[in-house]
Design an enzyme around this catalytic site. Structure first.
Site, PDB file in Angstrom:
ATOM      1  N   ARG A 166      89.101  71.944 115.016  1.00  0.00           N
ATOM      2  CA  ARG A 166      88.287  73.069 114.580  1.00  0.00           C
ATOM      3  C   ARG A 166      88.544  74.246 115.512  1.00  0.00           C
ATOM      4  O   ARG A 166      88.640  74.083 116.730  1.00  0.00           O
ATOM      5  CB  ARG A 166      86.786  72.707 114.591  1.00  0.00           C
ATOM      6  CG  ARG A 166      86.352  71.789 113.454  1.00  0.00           C
ATOM      7  CD  ARG A 166      86.374  72.501 112.122  1.00  0.00           C
ATOM      8  NE  ARG A 166      85.919  71.682 111.004  1.00  0.00           N
ATOM      9  CZ  ARG A 166      86.702  70.973 110.220  1.00  0.00           C
ATOM     10  NH1 ARG A 166      88.012  70.948 110.438  1.00  0.00           N
ATOM     11  NH2 ARG A 166      86.209  70.287 109.204  1.00  0.00           N
TER      12      ARG A 166
ATOM     13  N   GLU B 248      88.881  82.034 110.084  1.00  0.00           N
ATOM     14  CA  GLU B 248      89.967  81.723 109.148  1.00  0.00           C
ATOM     15  C   GLU B 248      89.754  82.493 107.842  1.00  0.00           C
ATOM     16  O   GLU B 248      88.725  82.320 107.202  1.00  0.00           O
ATOM     17  CB  GLU B 248      90.009  80.213 108.880  1.00  0.00           C
ATOM     18  CG  GLU B 248      90.359  79.413 110.131  1.00  0.00           C
ATOM     19  CD  GLU B 248      90.411  77.912 109.890  1.00  0.00           C
ATOM     20  OE1 GLU B 248      90.279  77.469 108.716  1.00  0.00           O
ATOM     21  OE2 GLU B 248      90.575  77.167 110.870  1.00  0.00           O
TER      22      GLU B 248
ATOM     23  N   HIS C  99      95.700  76.298 108.629  1.00  0.00           N
ATOM     24  CA  HIS C  99      94.887  75.103 108.376  1.00  0.00           C
ATOM     25  C   HIS C  99      95.544  74.224 107.301  1.00  0.00           C
ATOM     26  O   HIS C  99      94.928  73.889 106.286  1.00  0.00           O
ATOM     27  CB  HIS C  99      93.467  75.493 107.953  1.00  0.00           C
ATOM     28  CG  HIS C  99      92.451  74.438 108.283  1.00  0.00           C
ATOM     29  ND1 HIS C  99      91.136  74.722 108.510  1.00  0.00           N
ATOM     30  CD2 HIS C  99      92.558  73.092 108.421  1.00  0.00           C
ATOM     31  CE1 HIS C  99      90.463  73.609 108.761  1.00  0.00           C
ATOM     32  NE2 HIS C  99      91.316  72.603 108.720  1.00  0.00           N
TER      33      HIS C  99
END
Length: 326
Positions: free
Chosen positions: A244, A273, A292
């Site tokens: 994370r 993000e 990601h």
């Protein structure tokens, strides 16, 4: 726009896939198992909290992927909603206390992406060990010095190097450790329980050639990597984060990378993000930045949606699994 499932039956419970576009962005997934469990409606784009509220009207089951579901919105959910199913492992985007007050069960999908994320960690290490990204960047700029002269970039074996896994006794960390061991690396971890290869946190930082983060994001782990802890790493070491973004204090990492405190970083997750357009991480030569992607391989996403379908089916049968403690 909403696209109802082709197999709608009014007697079936209703499920809404709030932001399907984040999961099935290439329309490659088979959702028939989920459609067999519930009448399914799907919305493609990510949703603001207010849009979430609009999309869940009349639903029994709400399925989300990595978008904030705040407490004030959950409090306004219709009484029909019985389950919030997060299509992923992490659930820090959902206000669990608000769900509890509303009598809504929250479930997640543990371990669906363990192999894929482990492979990405190793991919980062392999790339750093042979400076693959800098080599390709040089070619794109018309620089062929690596061909015409001696190697102009670092180039070393992983065999014998030390990999430190922070929180590395879980499923992903264990898979990373297995692959790294096969490559001849020494693996050490931090662990709250006794483990043969567990070492104190500061020792892991100071002796590892690669430090990889594998702990959940919570108040205790937020900004685990910061100016102080980065300063304890070797100057030749690399940081890898596939967990994370909030595990790392990003501005302090950027400063450390600029000042040569550590050699580089492989970051599949960021504090925001996507990162802001002016984020220096996009263009730093000692950073490999990915959007990601750890969970985004097609097989991984299909496995995820199959677990979602199974979670929904057994919940409707009165035997819920993968329930997040509230």
């Amino acid at each position: 726009h909403c696209r109802p499932s082709p197999c709608q039956r009014s007697a079936m419970p209703k499920a809404v896939l709030v932001n399907a576009g984040r999961l099935d962005f290439d329309k490659a997934l088979d959702l028939s198992r989920l459609e067999a469990a519930a009448e399914l409606a799907r919305f493609e784009p990510d949703a603001s909290p207010e849009e979430i509220l609009e999309r869940v009207q009349g639903a029994d089951i709400v399925i989300t992927k990595e978008i904030p579901v705040p407490g004030d919105i959950i409090a306004k959910f219709p009484d029909s909603v019985r389950l919030i199913q997060e299509a992923g492992t992490g659930f820090n985007n959902i206000d669990l206390e608000a769900a509890k007050k509303k009598g809504i069960t929250v479930c997640n999908c543990p371990a669906y992406s363990s192999d894929a994320v482990a492979h990405l960690v190793v991919t980062f290490m392999l790339n750093f060990s042979c400076s693959l990204v800098p080599q390709m960047r040089m070619l794109q700029q018309g620089n062929r010095d690596n061909f015409m002269k001696c190697m102009q970039v670092p180039h070393f074996e992983l065999t014998g190097k030390t990999l430190g896994l922070i929180g590395g006794s879980g499923d992903i960390g264990s898979k990373v450790a297995s692959i790294a061991t096969a490559l001849g690396m020494k693996v050490i971890i931090t662990s709250r329980s006794p483990k043969p290869n567990a070492v104190p946190f500061d020792e892991l930082l100071s002796t590892s050639d690669f430090v990889s983060l594998h702990c959940p994001l919570n108040d205790a782990t937020r900004h685990t990597m910061n100016k102080e802890t980065l300063g304890k790493m070797k100057k030749t070491a690399f940081l890898i984060n596939t967990g994370r973004g909030g595990l790392v204090n990003e501005p302090e990492l950027i400063e450390a990378l600029k000042n040569g405190v550590i050699a580089g970083a492989g970051l599949d997750v960021q504090e925001r993000e996507p990162p802001a357009e002016d984020n220096p991480l996009y263009t730093m030569e000692n950073v490999i930045l990915t959007p990601h992607i750890g969970w985004k391989r097609v097989e991984t996403r299909q496995r995820l949606m199959d677990i979602v379908a199974d979670n929904v089916a057994v919940f409707l049968q009165g035997s819920p699994v993968n329930v997040v403690p509230c």
